[in-house]
Design a protein around this motif. Structure first.
Motif, short mmCIF file in Angstrom:
data_model
loop_
_atom_site.label_atom_id
_atom_site.label_comp_id
_atom_site.label_asym_id
_atom_site.label_seq_id
_atom_site.Cartn_x
_atom_site.Cartn_y
_atom_site.Cartn_z
N CYS A 144 0.83 -1.21 0.00
CA CYS A 144 0.00 0.00 0.00
C CYS A 144 0.87 1.26 0.00
O CYS A 144 1.87 1.34 0.71
CB CYS A 144 -0.93 0.01 1.21
SG CYS A 144 -2.11 -1.36 1.20
N SER A 201 -10.00 -4.45 4.38
CA SER A 201 -9.63 -3.13 3.85
C SER A 201 -9.87 -3.08 2.35
O SER A 201 -9.27 -3.84 1.60
CB SER A 201 -8.15 -2.86 4.14
OG SER A 201 -7.90 -2.81 5.52
N ASP A 214 -10.33 0.14 -0.59
CA ASP A 214 -10.35 1.59 -0.81
C ASP A 214 -11.09 2.00 -2.08
O ASP A 214 -11.37 3.18 -2.27
CB ASP A 214 -8.93 2.14 -0.86
CG ASP A 214 -8.26 2.13 0.52
OD1 ASP A 214 -8.99 2.05 1.53
OD2 ASP A 214 -7.02 2.20 0.59
N SER A 215 -11.37 1.04 -2.95
CA SER A 215 -12.12 1.35 -4.16
C SER A 215 -12.64 0.05 -4.76
O SER A 215 -12.00 -1.00 -4.64
CB SER A 215 -11.24 2.07 -5.19
OG SER A 215 -11.92 2.26 -6.41
N GLU A 272 -7.80 0.16 -7.09
CA GLU A 272 -7.43 -0.65 -5.92
C GLU A 272 -6.05 -1.27 -6.10
O GLU A 272 -5.25 -1.29 -5.16
CB GLU A 272 -8.49 -1.73 -5.67
CG GLU A 272 -8.30 -2.49 -4.37
CD GLU A 272 -8.61 -1.67 -3.12
OE1 GLU A 272 -8.57 -2.26 -2.02
OE2 GLU A 272 -8.85 -0.45 -3.22
N THR A 295 -12.19 1.67 4.95
CA THR A 295 -11.80 2.44 3.77
C THR A 295 -11.06 3.70 4.19
O THR A 295 -11.57 4.48 5.00
CB THR A 295 -13.03 2.83 2.94
OG1 THR A 295 -13.66 1.65 2.43
CG2 THR A 295 -12.63 3.71 1.76
N ASN A 352 -9.13 8.08 -4.09
CA ASN A 352 -10.44 7.41 -4.12
C ASN A 352 -11.60 8.25 -3.61
O ASN A 352 -12.71 7.74 -3.44
CB ASN A 352 -10.37 6.12 -3.29
CG ASN A 352 -10.27 6.39 -1.79
OD1 ASN A 352 -9.90 7.49 -1.37
ND2 ASN A 352 -10.60 5.41 -0.98
#
Length: 371
Positions: free
Chosen positions: A25, A119, A121-122, A128, A159, A165
């Motif tokens: 990440c 988790s 995020d998109s 992602e 998120t 995002n």
């Protein structure tokens, strides 16, 4: 419960099992390779001692994180051992490995009422994978969620709202609802290090959205609040929208003395210093996951878990009572929703303005149907 223990007795132990991860990440110190093994990591016997201490003191909830906690080879033995004492577990995971669980492991999660937070995020594969730095960063967790929900295991989504995002928030909610997810917890980027023994990712503040994007985020928040009224999935948006704008403006400010929560809460109470024992993957007991001060369970010298924790937390508790905030508080957003509620409860007169504004919002919502 042991009534002879002095000091607060927390509700939860939050334990990072490992500093290894299978994602990279962009805003994570582990993902970017900044975290390096410096000393012996936790082993199963260490964690069984923690669980024994939890049982002795009446602490009934164990949160397992990382890194990626499913890379800890004995994680299911931990859950099984905790379940023996009726201690419920939760797992905070990126979801990449959940679809590989055996039927016996799934049955253990279900029987022990283990909650899973994934988790995401998109729900755009391209975004992602860009944020997470690996292939199948979205497809693997989605398949995992389908399996868990199919076995009636509760799933939440975590998120991080970032510059990558922030236009996708409503889309995340609708997709999560379609999958049968119970709850989505949104939070901005923590701009200090998630792991206090290392420096943060370079230019970490820049991953947060800019103040000029706040109107677009608020428009999505309104859609989310309305969507929640008619659908299964719930979020923390109702509380988050009260403080996110001030946090984002504070991150963009050159004034390092600007604690964003002073604009929200006149008198601040940090609930995690009384409710949660934070333990790092080295076995260090920390006041919270972002503060360096700690004592290790590997060198406990006859002290119990609660005694070690209260020794570590008491100096920080006194600082905050005196309104002398550690630098890490500038970026403390993980439990801020809870801290708002506890600050109001602890200091109702000092925080009367916050209470009044909350009541006005509720009245407007009842009359006009708008938050």
């Amino acid at each position: 419960m042991n009534s002879n223990i002095s000091g607060p007795i927390p509700r939860c132990v939050s334990l990072n099992l490992t500093n290894k991860c299978n994602q990279r990440c962009i805003y994570c110190e582990i993902g970017q390779g900044i975290v390096k093994p410096e000393k012996p990591l936790l082993v199963l016997d260490d964690i069984k001692w923690v669980i024994d201490q939890m049982n002795k003191c009446g602490i009934s909830f164990l949160s397992l994180g990382g890194g990626e906690p499913l890379l800890f080879k004995d994680i299911f033995e931990i859950i099984r051992y905790a379940y023996k004492f009726k201690i419920k577990c939760s797992i905070m995971t990126n979801g990449m490995l959940l679809q590989r669980l055996s039927q016996d492991e799934i049955e253990l999660l279900k029987a022990s009422e283990t909650a899973i937070s994934v988790s995401i995020d998109s729900f755009s594969d391209e975004k992602e994978e860009g944020i997470r730095g690996v292939k199948d960063a979205l497809s693997s967790p989605v398949e995992s969620i389908k399996i868990l929900v199919g076995h009636k295991i509760p799933v939440n989504i975590l998120t991080v709202i970032s510059s990558h995002n922030y236009r996708d928030l409503f889309d995340i909610v609708t997709n999560a609802n379609r999958l049968g997810v119970d709850f989505i917890h949104f939070q901005p980027v923590i701009f200090i290090s998630n792991y206090p023994e290392v420096e943060p990712v370079d230019n970490k503040k820049s991953f947060n959205v800019k103040p000029c994007s706040l109107p677009e985020i608020e428009a999505q928040f309104k859609r989310i609040v309305d969507f929640e009224k008619h659908n299964h999935v719930k979020t923390n948006v109702y509380t988050l929208r009260r403080w996110l704008p001030d946090y984002i403006k504070s991150v963009s400010s050159v004034n390092n003395d600007d604690f964003f929560f002073r604009k929200i809460i006149n008198r601040f109470w940090c609930d995690s210093l009384y409710s949660t024992i934070a333990i790092s993957y080295y076995g260090e007991i920390l006041p919270c996951n972002m503060l360096k001060l700690g004592k290790t369970i590997k060198d406990r010298r006859g002290k119990g878990l609660l005694e070690l924790w209260n020794d570590v937390c008491e100096p920080v508790r006194l600082m905050i009572k005196r309104r002398q905030y550690p630098d890490a508080c500038r970026s403390c957003v993980c439990g801020f929703d809870s801290n708002i509620l506890h600050s109001i409860s602890r200091y109702p007169f000092s925080n009367f303005r916050l209470i009044f504004n909350s009541l006005v919002e509720k009245v407007k919502y009842k009359i006009f149907g708008k938050a």
